[in-house]
Design a protein around this motif. Structure first.
Motif, PDB file in Angstrom:
ATOM      1  N   ILE A  54       9.362 -11.634  -8.593  1.00 17.13           N
ATOM      2  CA  ILE A  54      10.221 -10.488  -8.859  1.00 17.13           C
ATOM      3  C   ILE A  54      10.194  -9.534  -7.660  1.00 17.13           C
ATOM      4  CG2 ILE A  54       8.357  -9.213 -10.012  1.00 17.13           C
ATOM      5  CD1 ILE A  54      10.489  -8.128 -11.945  1.00 17.13           C
ATOM      6  N   ASP A  55      11.350  -8.981  -7.333  1.00 18.84           N
ATOM      7  CA  ASP A  55      11.439  -8.049  -6.208  1.00 18.84           C
ATOM      8  C   ASP A  55      10.527  -6.846  -6.433  1.00 18.84           C
ATOM      9  OD1 ASP A  55      13.217  -9.510  -4.687  1.00 18.84           O
ATOM     10  OD2 ASP A  55      14.991  -8.573  -5.556  1.00 18.84           O
ATOM     11  N   GLY A  56       9.951  -6.370  -5.346  1.00 15.42           N
ATOM     12  CA  GLY A  56       9.081  -5.206  -5.405  1.00 15.42           C
ATOM     13  C   GLY A  56       7.622  -5.539  -5.634  1.00 15.42           C
ATOM     14  N   TRP A  57       7.330  -6.824  -5.886  1.00 19.66           N
ATOM     15  CA  TRP A  57       5.958  -7.232  -6.177  1.00 19.66           C
ATOM     16  C   TRP A  57       5.441  -8.266  -5.189  1.00 19.66           C
ATOM     17  CZ3 TRP A  57       2.699  -5.271  -9.978  1.00 19.66           C
ATOM     18  CH2 TRP A  57       3.284  -4.326 -10.822  1.00 19.66           C
ATOM     19  N   HIS A  58       6.191  -8.541  -4.134  1.00 20.29           N
ATOM     20  CA  HIS A  58       5.780  -9.554  -3.166  1.00 20.29           C
ATOM     21  C   HIS A  58       4.457  -9.186  -2.488  1.00 20.29           C
ATOM     22  CE1 HIS A  58      10.008 -11.510  -2.554  1.00 20.29           C
ATOM     23  NE2 HIS A  58       9.834 -11.088  -3.797  1.00 20.29           N
ATOM     24  N   GLU A  59       4.362  -7.966  -2.014  1.00 23.76           N
ATOM     25  CA  GLU A  59       3.150  -7.559  -1.301  1.00 23.76           C
ATOM     26  C   GLU A  59       1.949  -7.500  -2.232  1.00 23.76           C
ATOM     27  OE1 GLU A  59       2.725  -7.411   1.925  1.00 23.76           O
ATOM     28  OE2 GLU A  59       4.790  -8.125   2.012  1.00 23.76           O
ATOM     29  N   LEU A  61       1.498  -9.417  -4.829  1.00 26.43           N
ATOM     30  CA  LEU A  61       1.092 -10.796  -5.051  1.00 26.43           C
ATOM     31  C   LEU A  61       0.346 -11.345  -3.843  1.00 26.43           C
ATOM     32  CD1 LEU A  61       1.063 -13.352  -6.738  1.00 26.43           C
ATOM     33  CD2 LEU A  61       3.330 -13.909  -5.831  1.00 26.43           C
ATOM     34  N   ARG A  62       0.816 -11.028  -2.656  1.00 20.06           N
ATOM     35  CA  ARG A  62       0.131 -11.485  -1.440  1.00 20.06           C
ATOM     36  C   ARG A  62      -1.296 -10.914  -1.383  1.00 20.06           C
ATOM     37  NH1 ARG A  62       1.417 -15.647   1.533  1.00 20.06           N
ATOM     38  NH2 ARG A  62       3.574 -14.955   1.797  1.00 20.06           N
ATOM     39  N   ALA A  63      -1.437  -9.653  -1.751  1.00 23.05           N
ATOM     40  CA  ALA A  63      -2.765  -9.027  -1.755  1.00 23.05           C
ATOM     41  C   ALA A  63      -3.673  -9.660  -2.806  1.00 23.05           C
ATOM     42  CB  ALA A  63      -2.627  -7.532  -2.002  1.00 23.05           C
ATOM     43  N   TYR A  64      -3.125  -9.925  -3.989  1.00 24.13           N
ATOM     44  CA  TYR A  64      -3.912 -10.588  -5.020  1.00 24.13           C
ATOM     45  C   TYR A  64      -4.317 -11.999  -4.568  1.00 24.13           C
ATOM     46  CZ  TYR A  64      -2.807  -7.002  -8.529  1.00 24.13           C
ATOM     47  OH  TYR A  64      -2.704  -5.827  -9.236  1.00 24.13           O
ATOM     48  N   GLY A  65      -3.416 -12.670  -3.879  1.00 24.47           N
ATOM     49  CA  GLY A  65      -3.736 -14.003  -3.378  1.00 24.47           C
ATOM     50  C   GLY A  65      -4.932 -13.979  -2.442  1.00 24.47           C
ATOM     51  N   ARG A  66      -4.962 -12.968  -1.565  1.00 17.68           N
ATOM     52  CA  ARG A  66      -6.115 -12.835  -0.664  1.00 17.68           C
ATOM     53  C   ARG A  66      -7.389 -12.483  -1.442  1.00 17.68           C
ATOM     54  NH1 ARG A  66      -2.117 -10.183   2.612  1.00 17.68           N
ATOM     55  NH2 ARG A  66      -2.808  -8.162   1.815  1.00 17.68           N
ATOM     56  N   GLN A  67      -7.250 -11.568  -2.392  1.00 19.62           N
ATOM     57  CA  GLN A  67      -8.417 -11.118  -3.153  1.00 19.62           C
ATOM     58  C   GLN A  67      -9.070 -12.262  -3.931  1.00 19.62           C
ATOM     59  OE1 GLN A  67      -7.551  -7.951  -5.924  1.00 19.62           O
ATOM     60  NE2 GLN A  67      -9.553  -8.074  -6.921  1.00 19.62           N
TER      61      GLN A  67
END
Length: 234
Positions: A54-59, A61-67
């Protein structure tokens, strides 16, 4: 031949009545979608992950992926207004990244309890037959409406299967199918999905193993069931 996961996380989930998209709801200090991505991260046959988000949540999600160490999370792109449009966006994005005989595993980001054996079987069946859809027996009675209040026809249960995600397709066939479907308006309605579209295009689908634990989180009741299953798992 490699296997790429295409995870759908593009909806908001109005029925959940939450302020954040349901795929980002925090369950025991972890976003719901991360439980899903962890299953694909752990699976040895999955090489890379694409999330249609969903738009607005890309960053976020990327941060959660790293975490949470989702190292296979390679790409995040925007979705469409329907699941079909989101899958099409993913397929078009993969056009220059997948070979014809690579396997694309499509999965709902809000089905967080997909098991390794389910993923393994859908990939293996796809290697053999060119596609595979997760399936389960249908254990309820199905009646056909005559009108809103009556019926005089039923469908025998032994003719029915419940299907969900994950689903797997050879990329070449999937790419062909979405181009044809959207150019000719076949199987592209809001309620359509990759599997129903394939059948509308005349393709035969092959069943793979499923699991009753592979629930889709749509309502608050589903969320309560998920929390109970996670407690049992721990």
């Amino acid at each position: 031949m490699k296997s790429v996961a295409l995870i759908l996380a593009g909806g908001f989930g109005q029925r959940m009545q939450q302020e954040v998209p349901k795929q980002f709801l925090n369950i025991d200090d972890k976003p719901l979608v991360i439980y899903t991505l962890e299953a694909f991260q752990r699976h040895p046959d999955i090489e890379k992950i694409l999330v249609v988000c969903i738009d607005g949540w890309h960053e976020a999600l990327r941060a959660y992926g790293r975490q949470f160490h989702i190292h296979k999370l390679e790409w995040i792109i925007s979705g469409g207004s329907t699941s079909q449009e989101s899958i099409r966006n993913g397929v078009l994005f993969l056009k220059d990244k997948c070979e014809t005989d690579d396997i694309v595993v499509i999965h709902d980001g809000i089905r967080p309890l997909v098991e390794e054996r389910v993923l393994s079987d859908v990939i293996e069946k796809c290697r053999i037959y060119g596609n595979a859809v997760t399936s389960m027996p249908y254990n309820e009675q199905i009646f056909v409406k005559e009108d809103e209040n009556t019926t005089c026809e039923y469908i025998p249960r032994d003719r029915l299967k419940r299907v969900s995600t994950p689903q797997a397709y050879l990329f070449g066939k999937l790419n062909w199918a979405y181009k044809k479907a959207f150019s000719e308006n076949i199987g592209t309605s809001a309620s359509s999905y990759a599997n129903t579209m394939m059948v509308d295009l005349g393709e035969k689908l092959y069943f793979a193993k499923g699991s009753d634990k592979n629930i889709k989180i749509t309502t608050q009741d589903d969320l309560d069931i998920l929390k109970a299953l996670l407690r049992m798992k721990r």
